[in-house]
Design a protein around this motif. Structure first.
Motif, PDB file in Angstrom:
ATOM      1  N   UNK A 162     -23.227  29.461  -5.808  1.00 49.77           N
ATOM      2  CA  UNK A 162     -21.797  29.682  -5.590  1.00 49.77           C
ATOM      3  C   UNK A 162     -21.476  29.736  -4.099  1.00 49.77           C
ATOM      4  N   UNK A 163     -20.218  29.433  -3.764  1.00 51.84           N
ATOM      5  CA  UNK A 163     -19.767  29.545  -2.371  1.00 51.84           C
ATOM      6  C   UNK A 163     -19.899  30.977  -1.858  1.00 51.84           C
ATOM      7  N   UNK A 164     -19.917  31.957  -2.751  1.00 54.52           N
ATOM      8  CA  UNK A 164     -20.045  33.354  -2.334  1.00 54.52           C
ATOM      9  C   UNK A 164     -21.454  33.698  -1.867  1.00 54.52           C
ATOM     10  N   UNK A 165     -22.404  32.780  -2.092  1.00 54.94           N
ATOM     11  CA  UNK A 165     -23.773  33.020  -1.624  1.00 54.94           C
ATOM     12  C   UNK A 165     -23.999  32.434  -0.231  1.00 54.94           C
ATOM     13  N   UNK A 166     -22.977  31.782   0.355  1.00 52.12           N
ATOM     14  CA  UNK A 166     -23.120  31.125   1.654  1.00 52.12           C
ATOM     15  C   UNK A 166     -22.625  32.014   2.799  1.00 52.12           C
ATOM     16  N   UNK A 167     -23.079  31.674   4.007  1.00 53.83           N
ATOM     17  CA  UNK A 167     -22.522  32.248   5.220  1.00 53.83           C
ATOM     18  C   UNK A 167     -21.480  31.263   5.743  1.00 53.83           C
ATOM     19  N   UNK A 168     -20.229  31.663   5.719  1.00 54.25           N
ATOM     20  CA  UNK A 168     -19.126  30.790   6.105  1.00 54.25           C
ATOM     21  C   UNK A 168     -18.434  31.383   7.327  1.00 54.25           C
ATOM     22  N   UNK A 169     -18.386  30.619   8.402  1.00 52.39           N
ATOM     23  CA  UNK A 169     -17.746  31.099   9.635  1.00 52.39           C
ATOM     24  C   UNK A 169     -16.274  31.432   9.370  1.00 52.39           C
ATOM     25  N   UNK A 170     -15.886  32.674   9.661  1.00 54.46           N
ATOM     26  CA  UNK A 170     -14.497  33.091   9.504  1.00 54.46           C
ATOM     27  C   UNK A 170     -14.100  33.473   8.100  1.00 54.46           C
ATOM     28  N   UNK A 171     -15.051  33.633   7.181  1.00 52.44           N
ATOM     29  CA  UNK A 171     -14.710  33.879   5.773  1.00 52.44           C
ATOM     30  C   UNK A 171     -13.960  35.194   5.570  1.00 52.44           C
ATOM     31  N   UNK A 172     -14.159  36.160   6.467  1.00 56.16           N
ATOM     32  CA  UNK A 172     -13.504  37.466   6.312  1.00 56.16           C
ATOM     33  C   UNK A 172     -12.094  37.509   6.892  1.00 56.16           C
ATOM     34  N   UNK A 173     -11.660  36.437   7.513  1.00 59.37           N
ATOM     35  CA  UNK A 173     -10.313  36.380   8.096  1.00 59.37           C
ATOM     36  C   UNK A 173      -9.402  35.576   7.166  1.00 59.37           C
ATOM     37  N   UNK A 174      -8.459  36.253   6.538  1.00 59.29           N
ATOM     38  CA  UNK A 174      -7.581  35.621   5.549  1.00 59.29           C
ATOM     39  C   UNK A 174      -6.654  34.573   6.171  1.00 59.29           C
ATOM     40  N   UNK A 175      -6.571  34.512   7.469  1.00 59.01           N
ATOM     41  CA  UNK A 175      -5.775  33.456   8.086  1.00 59.01           C
ATOM     42  C   UNK A 175      -6.442  32.092   7.907  1.00 59.01           C
ATOM     43  N   UNK A 176      -7.772  32.125   7.709  1.00 55.77           N
ATOM     44  CA  UNK A 176      -8.532  30.889   7.626  1.00 55.77           C
ATOM     45  C   UNK A 176      -9.028  30.584   6.208  1.00 55.77           C
ATOM     46  N   UNK A 177      -9.699  31.551   5.622  1.00 66.83           N
ATOM     47  CA  UNK A 177     -10.353  31.329   4.324  1.00 66.83           C
ATOM     48  C   UNK A 177      -9.860  32.324   3.276  1.00 66.83           C
ATOM     49  N   UNK A 178      -9.905  31.890   2.026  1.00 65.58           N
ATOM     50  CA  UNK A 178      -9.652  32.762   0.883  1.00 65.58           C
ATOM     51  C   UNK A 178     -10.549  32.337  -0.274  1.00 65.58           C
ATOM     52  N   UNK A 179     -10.920  33.292  -1.102  1.00 60.88           N
ATOM     53  CA  UNK A 179     -11.541  32.953  -2.383  1.00 60.88           C
ATOM     54  C   UNK A 179     -10.423  32.898  -3.413  1.00 60.88           C
ATOM     55  N   UNK A 180     -10.288  31.760  -4.072  1.00 62.59           N
ATOM     56  CA  UNK A 180      -9.210  31.615  -5.047  1.00 62.59           C
ATOM     57  C   UNK A 180      -9.798  31.431  -6.444  1.00 62.59           C
ATOM     58  N   UNK A 181      -9.187  32.058  -7.460  1.00 68.55           N
ATOM     59  CA  UNK A 181      -9.704  31.916  -8.828  1.00 68.55           C
ATOM     60  C   UNK A 181      -9.372  30.548  -9.410  1.00 68.55           C
ATOM     61  N   UNK A 182     -10.304  29.980 -10.153  1.00 72.01           N
ATOM     62  CA  UNK A 182     -10.068  28.697 -10.821  1.00 72.01           C
ATOM     63  C   UNK A 182     -11.053  28.510 -11.953  1.00 72.01           C
ATOM     64  N   UNK A 183     -10.579  27.927 -13.041  1.00 66.41           N
ATOM     65  CA  UNK A 183     -11.450  27.601 -14.168  1.00 66.41           C
ATOM     66  C   UNK A 183     -12.256  26.338 -13.896  1.00 66.41           C
ATOM     67  N   UNK A 184     -12.029  25.679 -12.775  1.00 63.20           N
ATOM     68  CA  UNK A 184     -12.741  24.448 -12.453  1.00 63.20           C
ATOM     69  C   UNK A 184     -14.112  24.700 -11.836  1.00 63.20           C
ATOM     70  N   UNK A 185     -14.444  25.977 -11.635  1.00 63.37           N
ATOM     71  CA  UNK A 185     -15.745  26.342 -11.094  1.00 63.37           C
ATOM     72  C   UNK A 185     -16.559  27.081 -12.142  1.00 63.37           C
ATOM     73  N   UNK A 186     -17.867  26.863 -12.146  1.00 60.27           N
ATOM     74  CA  UNK A 186     -18.762  27.600 -13.037  1.00 60.27           C
ATOM     75  C   UNK A 186     -18.711  29.087 -12.714  1.00 60.27           C
ATOM     76  N   UNK A 187     -18.368  29.413 -11.464  1.00 59.76           N
ATOM     77  CA  UNK A 187     -18.354  30.803 -11.015  1.00 59.76           C
ATOM     78  C   UNK A 187     -16.942  31.393 -10.998  1.00 59.76           C
TER      79      UNK A 187
END
Length: 289
Positions: free
Chosen positions: A126-151
């Protein structure tokens, strides 16, 4: 095969007679012989043969038949995804069936399963297992819910200058050749009135420079490739690289990344579902998706 042979008597050399069985059929074949023959078939064929009769059904459940279909590291897989179960309490057929189902581990951020027809190991991160630059800053990244992902969620980039995603995995793979793919989409998926829609408003910057993909293993295998992101609104698999397990003797450490770090322009509108690791022979199917 299975036809009856009807004979009531036969003549001895001295002119006497003796009785012969009036009929022979598949039920007369010893179960261990049937089981030995089944070892040469794939799992789906074994399940089909199990429906022939009761003898075939019993023979198809033999432990040595299904152990031959399990990967050599199946005990470590069972411990990782099913817990410290007593392997002696469940049959090898049950173990095979359990491992063919989606099995989540590491807090639900990774999934492993056996390819049902071949028994080969496949893995999804899952993308949640990665180290993503800026992931904690909501101006740049968000985790969004979707049925299109296994996770059930994906990492979504709104806009950023420096895009870098790093993944690392330590896992015991059976001997073989494996390929790694990022599953990506340009555009933000959602539903409207029950129908799938994909918002492309924030998609920009990906046509200027290609994305760089890298792969390395602790034993010195390396791969580097580049690709422009394509097909807004549709999920696509991007080949990161291949690695080989020649002499499995424990976990393999793998590191991979996705990067577009040219700071002359911003990039946005990217969804990252995760990474697929599968036998290389399956890779052509993913490239076409």
């Amino acid at each position: 095969m299975g036809a009856g042979v009807s004979t009531t008597a036969a003549e001895n050399d001295d002119g006497g007679t003796f009785s012969l069985p009036s009929e022979t059929c598949l039920d007369d074949i010893p179960e261990n012989c049937i089981s030995s023959l089944m070892m040469s078939f794939d799992p789906q064929e074994i399940c089909t043969l199990a429906r022939v009769n009761k003898a075939f059904h019993r023979a198809s459940s033999a432990d040595f038949v299904w152990e031959s279909k399990l990967p050599p590291n199946y005990k470590s897989l069972v411990n990782k995804v099913l817990g410290q179960q007593n392997l002696g309490s469940i049959t090898k057929k049950e173990i095979y069936a359990k491992l063919c189902q989606p099995n989540f581990f590491d807090g639900g951020t990774k999934e492993v399963w056996l390819h049902r027809c071949s028994g080969q190991v496949c893995l999804f991160m899952s993308s949640k297992s990665f180290k993503i630059t800026g992931i904690d800053d909501r101006r740049y990244w968000n985790y969004i819910p979707t049925e299109e992902s296994r996770f059930k969620s994906v990492a979504y980039l709104q806009q950023m200058w420096w895009v870098e995603v790093i993944g690392e995995l330590e896992f015991e793979f059976p001997k073989g050749n494996y390929s790694i793919f990022f599953r990506l989409q340009l555009g933000k998926p959602s539903k409207r009135l029950g129908r799938r829609v994909c918002n492309l408003n924030q998609v920009h910057g990906w046509e200027i420079k290609p994305v760089r993909f890298q792969l390395s293993t602790l034993d010195g295998q390396r791969s580097l490739s580049q690709s422009y992101l394509r097909g807004p609104g549709e999920w696509a698999h991007y080949h990161v690289g291949d690695f080989v397990i020649e002499k499995p003797n424990g976990p393999t450490n793998i590191k991979f990344s996705l990067a577009q770090i040219d700071c002359t322009h911003t990039k946005g509108g990217l969804c990252i579902d995760g990474v697929v690791i599968c036998p290389t022979e399956f890779s052509e199917r993913l490239k076409q998706i």
